[in-house]
Design an enzyme around this catalytic site. Structure first.
Site, PDB file in Angstrom:
ATOM      1  N   LEU A   1      23.434  39.612  33.510  1.00  0.00           N
ATOM      2  CA  LEU A   1      23.094  40.443  32.351  1.00  0.00           C
ATOM      3  C   LEU A   1      23.215  39.598  31.086  1.00  0.00           C
ATOM      4  O   LEU A   1      24.277  38.999  30.844  1.00  0.00           O
ATOM      5  CB  LEU A   1      24.042  41.648  32.265  1.00  0.00           C
ATOM      6  CG  LEU A   1      24.029  42.557  33.499  1.00  0.00           C
ATOM      7  CD1 LEU A   1      25.180  43.571  33.438  1.00  0.00           C
ATOM      8  CD2 LEU A   1      22.692  43.273  33.630  1.00  0.00           C
TER       9      LEU A   1
ATOM     10  N   LYS B   1      42.836  51.503  37.823  1.00  0.00           N
ATOM     11  CA  LYS B   1      43.197  50.167  38.323  1.00  0.00           C
ATOM     12  C   LYS B   1      44.700  50.213  38.559  1.00  0.00           C
ATOM     13  O   LYS B   1      45.497  50.049  37.624  1.00  0.00           O
ATOM     14  CB  LYS B   1      42.851  49.107  37.264  1.00  0.00           C
ATOM     15  CG  LYS B   1      43.367  47.712  37.561  1.00  0.00           C
ATOM     16  CD  LYS B   1      42.296  46.819  38.123  1.00  0.00           C
ATOM     17  CE  LYS B   1      42.818  45.383  38.307  1.00  0.00           C
ATOM     18  NZ  LYS B   1      41.776  44.491  38.849  1.00  0.00           N
TER      19      LYS B   1
ATOM     20  N   ALA C   1      42.685  44.640  43.106  1.00  0.00           N
ATOM     21  CA  ALA C   1      42.924  43.356  42.428  1.00  0.00           C
ATOM     22  C   ALA C   1      42.513  42.249  43.388  1.00  0.00           C
ATOM     23  O   ALA C   1      42.966  42.216  44.536  1.00  0.00           O
ATOM     24  CB  ALA C   1      44.393  43.226  42.049  1.00  0.00           C
ATOM     25  N   GLY C   2      41.634  41.360  42.921  1.00  0.00           N
ATOM     26  CA  GLY C   2      41.192  40.260  43.781  1.00  0.00           C
ATOM     27  C   GLY C   2      40.465  40.796  45.005  1.00  0.00           C
ATOM     28  O   GLY C   2      39.708  41.762  44.916  1.00  0.00           O
TER      29      GLY C   2
ATOM     30  N   THR D   1      47.259  42.757  36.753  1.00  0.00           N
ATOM     31  CA  THR D   1      48.007  41.541  36.432  1.00  0.00           C
ATOM     32  C   THR D   1      47.241  40.754  35.376  1.00  0.00           C
ATOM     33  O   THR D   1      46.095  41.060  35.050  1.00  0.00           O
ATOM     34  CB  THR D   1      48.225  40.651  37.682  1.00  0.00           C
ATOM     35  OG1 THR D   1      46.947  40.224  38.166  1.00  0.00           O
ATOM     36  CG2 THR D   1      48.955  41.400  38.778  1.00  0.00           C
TER      37      THR D   1
ATOM     38  N   VAL E   1      34.626  38.433  40.747  1.00  0.00           N
ATOM     39  CA  VAL E   1      33.328  38.567  41.415  1.00  0.00           C
ATOM     40  C   VAL E   1      32.483  39.667  40.759  1.00  0.00           C
ATOM     41  O   VAL E   1      31.281  39.778  41.039  1.00  0.00           O
ATOM     42  CB  VAL E   1      33.562  38.835  42.925  1.00  0.00           C
ATOM     43  CG1 VAL E   1      34.039  40.257  43.176  1.00  0.00           C
ATOM     44  CG2 VAL E   1      32.361  38.502  43.769  1.00  0.00           C
TER      45      VAL E   1
HETATM   46  N1  LIG Z   1      25.994  40.472  36.411  1.00  0.00           N
HETATM   47  C1  LIG Z   1      26.729  39.956  35.422  1.00  0.00           C
HETATM   48  N2  LIG Z   1      26.123  39.485  34.292  1.00  0.00           N
HETATM   49  C2  LIG Z   1      26.853  38.949  33.284  1.00  0.00           C
HETATM   50  N3  LIG Z   1      28.194  38.809  33.314  1.00  0.00           N
HETATM   51  C3  LIG Z   1      28.837  39.243  34.402  1.00  0.00           C
HETATM   52  C4  LIG Z   1      28.144  39.826  35.504  1.00  0.00           C
HETATM   53  N4  LIG Z   1      29.063  40.170  36.429  1.00  0.00           N
HETATM   54  C5  LIG Z   1      30.258  39.824  35.949  1.00  0.00           C
HETATM   55  N5  LIG Z   1      30.142  39.262  34.729  1.00  0.00           N
HETATM   56  C6  LIG Z   1      31.230  38.751  33.885  1.00  0.00           C
HETATM   57  O1  LIG Z   1      32.056  37.949  34.725  1.00  0.00           O
HETATM   58  C7  LIG Z   1      33.423  38.121  34.392  1.00  0.00           C
HETATM   59  C8  LIG Z   1      34.173  38.592  35.647  1.00  0.00           C
HETATM   60  O2  LIG Z   1      33.705  39.881  36.012  1.00  0.00           O
HETATM   61  P1  LIG Z   1      34.729  41.049  36.350  1.00  0.00           P
HETATM   62  O3  LIG Z   1      35.816  41.099  35.317  1.00  0.00           O
HETATM   63  O4  LIG Z   1      33.937  42.284  36.541  1.00  0.00           O
HETATM   64  O5  LIG Z   1      35.330  40.510  37.723  1.00  0.00           O
HETATM   65  P2  LIG Z   1      36.513  41.138  38.612  1.00  0.00           P
HETATM   66  O6  LIG Z   1      36.135  40.962  40.025  1.00  0.00           O
HETATM   67  O7  LIG Z   1      36.777  42.515  38.119  1.00  0.00           O
HETATM   68  O8  LIG Z   1      37.750  40.208  38.274  1.00  0.00           O
HETATM   69  P3  LIG Z   1      39.317  40.528  38.576  1.00  0.00           P
HETATM   70  O9  LIG Z   1      39.563  40.042  39.971  1.00  0.00           O
HETATM   71  O10 LIG Z   1      40.021  39.703  37.533  1.00  0.00           O
HETATM   72  O11 LIG Z   1      39.558  41.998  38.400  1.00  0.00           O
HETATM   73  C9  LIG Z   1      33.448  39.135  33.253  1.00  0.00           C
HETATM   74  O12 LIG Z   1      33.495  38.438  32.024  1.00  0.00           O
HETATM   75  C10 LIG Z   1      32.125  39.872  33.391  1.00  0.00           C
HETATM   76  O13 LIG Z   1      31.651  40.424  32.176  1.00  0.00           O
HETATM   77 MG   LIG Z   2      38.559  43.365  37.456  1.00  0.00          MG
END
Ligand SMILES: Nc1ncnc2c1ncn2[C@@H]1O[C@H](COP(=O)(O)OP(=O)(O)OP(=O)(O)O)[C@@H](O)[C@H]1O
Ligand SMILES: [Mg+2]
Length: 251
Positions: free
Chosen positions: A195, A41, A111-112, A45, A22
């Site tokens: 972005l 973190k 995580a998640g 995983t 997310v």
């Molecule tokens: N606003 C945004 N613009 C462009 N890309 C984004 C944006 N937000 C997230 N992403 C992309 O989406 C993907 C998932 O984002 P992120 O890794 O931050 O999620 P997460 O919630 O940390 O996932 P996890 O549960 O695996 O830790 C990444 O490749 C990230 O670069």
């Molecule tokens: Mg993450």
């Protein structure tokens, strides 16, 4: 599993989300940049087929003297810690986890989402309760977010965990923002648009719009040494508090 010996003197945030993918890592990097914070973190995983979130945050921040604490536990499978640990025959116990010692504020990435199991007895929600840091909830901005966000806020309210606010990630949606503020009685700390390039410049740009940590910290500060925060009843219903889930109204 590595554990650390002492709680930090400085405050910080536990970054959780309504789901995996997310945007928690992206938002964590933004918060680290905004607050000159450390990053941690604890449960990583999925390193079998993706780089770790700690490496991602390091890349997104670029050089700049931020301290990134190594995960307490690194597991291969892209699964919840409980499931990934079982595959590797690792015994996890979230009760053993201790915050790293820091001088700067600490941003901890879960995580998640909140109901991701860590071990037989603890969910991510329990870890947030144990660590005692106020929460930032990362949500999608798009259709479905009202349900997911309100459920997460309700889970946090049921445990009386302090929520500093919500960060919406994705295309701007004034309607969903209004709904989350109205029904969730929460503060939207920031909206992160899609972005075109996810890089250090974008992180710095987004960080400039984040409120100072001191301005959104709950008052009085949450207690770090809560009793064992084990979720005992995963199905109990708790009404939405009429006065909101956090202290945002006093900010
Ligand atoms: N606003 C945004 N613009 C462009 N890309 C984004 C944006 N937000 C997230 N992403 C992309 O989406 C993907 C998932 O984002 P992120 O890794 O931050 O999620 P997460 O919630 O940390 O996932 P996890 O549960 O695996 O830790 C990444 O490749 C990230 O670069
Ligand atoms: Mg993450």
């Amino acid at each position: 599993m590595r554990s650390h010996s002492a709680a930090p003197p400085a405050p910080g945030a536990f970054v959780t989300g309504t789901d995996t993918d997310v945007g928690k890592t992206l938002v964590s990097a933004i918060l680290v940049k905004a607050w000159q914070a450390d990053y941690w973190k604890p449960y990583q995983t999925g390193v079998a087929d993706a780089c770790s979130d700690t490496d991602t945050v390091a890349a997104l921040l670029g050089p700049g003297g931020h301290t990134l604490h190594p995960p307490a536990c690194i597991l291969q499978a892209p699964l919840a810690p409980w499931a990934a640990a079982r595959l590797e025959g690792v015994a996890l116990n979230a009760a053993d986890l201790r915050l790293p010692r820091t001088q700067a504020p600490l941003v901890v990435e879960g995580a998640g989402g909140l109901y991701v199991p860590i071990d037989e007895r603890h969910m991510m929600l329990d870890l947030a309760a144990r660590l005692g840091l106020p929460l930032v909830l990362v949500t999608r901005s798009t259709l479905g977010t009202i349900n997911h966000t309100l459920l997460s806020l309700q889970a946090l309210a049921a445990r009386q965990l302090p929520v500093m606010g919500v960060i919406m990630n994705g295309p701007l949606s004034p309607g969903n923002r209004k709904a989350l503020e109205h029904f969730g009685h929460t503060r939207i700390l920031a909206e992160i648009p899609p972005l075109p390039r996810v890089d250090a410049a974008a992180i710095a740009r987004m960080a400039a719009g984040i409120p100072p940590l001191a301005s959104i910290l709950p008052s009085p500060p949450p207690c770090r040494s809560q009793p064992d925060g084990i979720t005992k009843n995963y199905t109990s219903a708790h009404p939405l508090p009429a006065q909101g889930f956090s202290n945002h109204k006093s900010i």
